[in-house]
Design a protein around this motif. Structure first.
Motif, PDB file in Angstrom:
ATOM      1  N   GLY A 178       1.492  -8.813  30.596  1.00 14.50           N
ATOM      2  CA  GLY A 178       0.148  -9.884  30.408  1.00 14.50           C
ATOM      3  C   GLY A 178      -0.274 -10.409  29.497  1.00 14.50           C
ATOM      4  O   GLY A 178      -0.056 -11.526  29.126  1.00 14.50           O
ATOM      5  N   SER A 179      -0.609 -10.152  28.481  1.00 15.45           N
ATOM      6  CA  SER A 179      -1.465  -9.718  26.956  1.00 15.45           C
ATOM      7  C   SER A 179      -0.610 -10.530  26.500  1.00 15.45           C
ATOM      8  O   SER A 179      -0.741 -11.340  25.332  1.00 15.45           O
ATOM      9  CB  SER A 179      -2.485  -9.185  26.729  1.00 15.45           C
ATOM     10  N   GLN A 180       0.685 -11.169  26.527  1.00 10.16           N
ATOM     11  CA  GLN A 180       1.895 -11.775  25.488  1.00 10.16           C
ATOM     12  C   GLN A 180       2.774 -12.282  26.497  1.00 10.16           C
ATOM     13  O   GLN A 180       2.893 -13.573  25.655  1.00 10.16           O
ATOM     14  CB  GLN A 180       3.299 -10.418  25.458  1.00 10.16           C
ATOM     15  N   ASP A 181       2.349 -13.369  27.148  1.00  8.84           N
ATOM     16  CA  ASP A 181       2.885 -14.181  28.084  1.00  8.84           C
ATOM     17  C   ASP A 181       1.792 -14.506  29.123  1.00  8.84           C
ATOM     18  O   ASP A 181       1.907 -16.014  29.150  1.00  8.84           O
ATOM     19  CB  ASP A 181       4.112 -13.962  29.003  1.00  8.84           C
ATOM     20  N   THR A 182       0.777 -14.256  29.877  1.00  5.32           N
ATOM     21  CA  THR A 182       0.133 -14.749  31.450  1.00  5.32           C
ATOM     22  C   THR A 182      -1.012 -15.019  31.681  1.00  5.32           C
ATOM     23  O   THR A 182      -1.873 -15.539  32.033  1.00  5.32           O
ATOM     24  CB  THR A 182       0.749 -14.222  32.198  1.00  5.32           C
ATOM     25  N   ASN A 183      -1.884 -14.107  30.196  1.00  2.00           N
ATOM     26  CA  ASN A 183      -2.929 -13.207  30.609  1.00  2.00           C
ATOM     27  C   ASN A 183      -4.121 -14.807  30.249  1.00  2.00           C
ATOM     28  O   ASN A 183      -4.727 -15.057  31.250  1.00  2.00           O
ATOM     29  CB  ASN A 183      -3.557 -12.610  29.443  1.00  2.00           C
ATOM     30  N   ALA A 184      -3.798 -15.528  29.622  1.00  2.00           N
ATOM     31  CA  ALA A 184      -4.228 -17.066  29.467  1.00  2.00           C
ATOM     32  C   ALA A 184      -4.169 -18.275  30.500  1.00  2.00           C
ATOM     33  O   ALA A 184      -5.076 -18.494  31.104  1.00  2.00           O
ATOM     34  CB  ALA A 184      -3.698 -17.887  27.910  1.00  2.00           C
ATOM     35  N   THR A 244      -2.346 -11.739  22.456  1.00  2.00           N
ATOM     36  CA  THR A 244      -1.913 -11.298  22.003  1.00  2.00           C
ATOM     37  C   THR A 244      -1.882 -13.362  20.990  1.00  2.00           C
ATOM     38  O   THR A 244      -1.086 -13.990  21.399  1.00  2.00           O
ATOM     39  CB  THR A 244      -0.907 -10.865  21.851  1.00  2.00           C
ATOM     40  N   LEU A 245      -1.947 -12.979  19.399  1.00  2.00           N
ATOM     41  CA  LEU A 245      -1.819 -14.267  19.384  1.00  2.00           C
ATOM     42  C   LEU A 245      -0.402 -14.717  18.471  1.00  2.00           C
ATOM     43  O   LEU A 245      -0.320 -13.906  17.628  1.00  2.00           O
ATOM     44  CB  LEU A 245      -3.030 -14.891  18.233  1.00  2.00           C
ATOM     45  N   MET A 246       0.710 -14.862  19.137  1.00  2.00           N
ATOM     46  CA  MET A 246       2.259 -14.861  18.728  1.00  2.00           C
ATOM     47  C   MET A 246       2.533 -15.717  18.815  1.00  2.00           C
ATOM     48  O   MET A 246       3.565 -16.022  17.603  1.00  2.00           O
ATOM     49  CB  MET A 246       2.755 -14.463  20.399  1.00  2.00           C
TER      50      MET A 246
END
Length: 711
Positions: A140-146, A696-698
């Motif tokens: 989730g912190s790589q794609d949907t948390n925001a 995560t800033l990706m």
């Protein structure tokens, strides 16, 4: 007569790789799935399925697949053991760690493969609750948390999602999404290309993206500087306010905070927004006008606006455009998902900031903590230090940030258990790898799409074949570990309490069946698993679409909130941020890939090429040509890449596919796929995380590119 599980013949089922859940017909011979094709009689997907679903039996019958419990006996070397030996040891070691250090010494990571397995995904959360741990990490912190954090600001609940009515829209403005490849992430829409074609014919589809993606190339493309979407959306909102295009009646009746947001827009300078975005002022204003030219217009965005330094603000402003532009709560616009289950027509509270991370003090989002701090959570001493990791279908080394520090953390764990289909790169450090089921081996309902349906659909499938080898349901494995620890799955409903009192344990599918019977699907059709067995291809449900259902809003005042102190703080942070200089790195995905877990299927991986796409002018400035090797680097590390010239990119941007760099796992075809682990460039720890969402800033991160062998 339909064949029973494992019998030869054609079995009607559905894919469980993404939210499209396309219908499939799987042919079984001698107990094996030998081929699959789209189901022409599925009323939702109507004969459509992508190559991933059609090739998925390559995972089920992969010789590299783990089909027996495996124990690590030396670095990188595993041997099969019995289920009893594995579960006895795991339970004893978990009990000892929890007894000495407390439940939060146990952490978990959940990847993508089990996300669409009802028993596995729901069972894992129940398992962790029974253990008492709050250390939940995941994709989730790589794609949907925001997106979920923006929902919490807007509606008071992270999982209250506004989705576009793509069936009826006549103009669609897409930010940072590539639905022709993703199949419409967070939209249940298996025929997205056909639907978007119809939208384009009625009015238009505009894709705002730094890269001319497959979707942008098919429709209208507006190029934008990476991570400048907030500036575009703010300037569009200002246009709506300045030109009298805002839906003031809706804003007064249904929303709170519009005066505050409107006041903040007064400080936006159109010329500054144009410089930030790389777009002409008139282009920005015309997009705002087109959005309000018809009430059947809608904005939609996904991962491309979910992984930058201002991701939560971008997702908030996207929804604000739908509210201010008058495109929310009616046909062809944006609306809340149509409820199917009992309780899904009402607001659900909680889900944000219920726990805080030990490192960085970040809030949880739908219980997930930011993966970027997991390496330090394992390595840094003190109360709550992670000593055991339970990973469900995840390959954290390739899917999450951390690099070598994460690898060192995995090496130091006192216990690591991977519930997975393969010994992947992260799993190669596990003490045990326990085999679960592929979707052909389990019964299921399309649970995840329930939260993103405009036109709801139901389908039930029995297992197509029996489990391969000694593979078994993850839910059963969780229950057996708990039983050895003298614990049991928690009960969440009266039926579950009664079942436990009688000495039984309800499975998540049984609980879900009750929610269907008691919810709108039961009221509008008397649907249940039993009834669905007589409709193997699935059914479209005749449930009224609750346009803009006010009961879905969890805020005490019952209104959509267009302002919050968090929004004000994020705007201040945006205004103070300096533009990123130099090359900026983006991610991209191939139609045949779904992160990295399908990389061992030859039919899918053989034509993929993990190369760095770069504009020809940027390549020429660096003396690079097609096929050259180069070093891609930043302050966190460096990887070696192959360069591919691609003028679909805006100058100053490069892109690379995620989840490559295999090599230490037990899957031979994936190991030969080549490529590099781009996560090495993401860093780790609190300084690479958006604080309000843990994202995560990706995307849009600064990088340098130099020829490996300069002329």
């Amino acid at each position: 007569m339909r064949p029973a599980t494992g019998e030869d013949g054609d079995h009607v089922t559905f894919c469980r790789i993404c939210t499209a859940v396309c219908g499939l017909v799987a042919t079984v011979e001698d107990g094996k799935v030998v081929r699959a094709r789209p189901d022409p009689d599925n009323p939702s997907s109507q004969g459509h399925a992508c190559v991933k679903g059609i090739a998925y039996h390559g995972v089920t019958h992969d010789p590299d697949r783990v089909t027996r419990p495996m124990k690590r006996v030396a670095p990188g070397r595993f041997e099969p053991v019995s289920w009893d030996e594995a579960l006895d040891d795991i339970a004893a070691r978990l009990s000892a760690i929890i007894a000495e250090h407390g439940p939060d010494a146990v952490a978990s990571y959940q990847g993508n493969p089990p996300a669409y397995a009802t028993d596995g995904m729901t069972g894992f959360r129940m398992f962790l609750k029974a253990l008492g741990t709050t250390k939940i990490y995941g994709a989730g912190s790589q794609d949907t948390n925001a997106r979920f954090t923006a929902n919490w600001i807007l509606y008071g609940s992270p999982l209250t999602i506004d989705v576009p009515d793509v069936n009826n829209a006549d103009f669609m403005l897409i930010f940072g999404a590539n639905p022709l490849i993703s199949h419409g992430s967070l939209i249940f829409t298996p025929r997205v290309r056909h639907q978007l074609d119809a939208v384009a014919a009625r009015g238009g589809v505009v894709v705002v993206d730094p890269r001319r993606s497959e979707t942008a190339a098919r429709y209208e493309h507006v190029a934008i500087e990476p991570n400048s979407d907030c500036w575009l959306m703010l300037a569009m909102l200002k246009t709506l306010a300045d030109e009298g295009l805002a839906d003031e009646a809706f804003l007064a009746e249904r929303c709170a905070g519009w005066p505050e947001l409107r006041a903040a827009l007064a400080g936006i300078d159109y010329d500054d927004a144009a410089r930030r975005t790389g777009m002409a002022v008139e282009t920005i204003k015309s997009l705002a006008r087109r959005l309000t030219a018809s009430p059947k217009s809608v904005c939609y965005g996904r991962v491309g606006i979910c992984r930058g330094p201002h991701a939560t603000l971008a997702n908030f402003l996207l929804s604000a455009l739908n509210m201010v532009g008058g495109t929310f709560g009616h046909e062809g616009g944006s609306t809340f998902a149509t409820p199917v289950l009992a309780g899904s027509d009402r607001a659900t509270t909680g889900g944000y900031d219920e726990v805080r991370s030990r490192v960085g003090n970040f809030p949880s989002v739908t219980q997930f903590l930011p993966s970027a701090v997991m390496p330090d959570d394992i390595l840094e001493p003190g109360p709550g230090k992670v000593r055991a990791l339970l990973s469900l279908g995840g390959n954290v080394l390739l899917a999450a940030p951390g690099g070598d520090r994460l690898r060192r953390g995995l090496e130091q764990l006192e216990l690591s258990v991977s519930f997975d289909l393969y010994i992947n790169e992260a799993g190669s450090y596990a003490d045990y790898v326990l085999p679960g089921l592929t979707f052909y081996e389990r019964a299921d309902l399309p649970m995840v799409p329930f939260m993103s349906m405009v036109q709801p659909f139901l389908q039930y499938t029995e297992p197509v074949i029996a489990p391969v080898g000694e593979a078994r349901s993850e839910f059963d494995t969780f229950c057996d570990i708990l039983a050895r620890m003298r614990l049991r799955m928690p009960a969440a409903s009266p039926d579950e309490v009664a079942a436990q009192a009688a000495g039984g344990q309800m499975r998540p599918l049984e609980v879900l069946d009750g929610a269907i019977r008691q919810g709108p699907a039961g009221v509008h059709g008397d649907w249940s698993i039993d009834k669905l067995r007589d409709h193997p291809h699935g059914v479209m449900l005749d449930i009224p679409i609750p346009w803009g259902n006010q009961e879905k809003i969890a805020h005490a005042d019952g209104r959509i909130h267009l302002w919050d102190d968090m929004v004000g703080a994020e705007l201040d942070r945006l205004f103070a941020a300096a533009p990123v200089d130099g090359l900026k790195l983006l991610s991209r995905r191939d139609m045949r890939s779904h992160n990295g877990w399908l990389h061992n299927v030859d039919r899918l991986i053989r034509s993929q090429k993990p190369t760095l796409h770069i504009h020809s002018d940027d390549a020429a400035e660096r003396g690079l040509s097609d096929g050259d090797r180069a070093t891609l680097s930043n302050r966190f590390g460096a990887i070696e890449v192959e360069v591919e010239i691609n003028d679909d990119h805006r100058r100053g941007t490069v892109s690379y596919p995620h989840c490559f760099g295999h090599g230490t796992g037990g899957w031979q075809r994936a190991n030969r796929a080549g490529g590099a682990n781009v996560n090495i460039l993401l860093g780790h720890g609190p300084d690479v995380v958006e604080a309000v969402s843990g994202t995560t800033l990706m995307d849009g991160i600064a990088v340098e590119l130099t020829a490996l062998h300069p002329a």
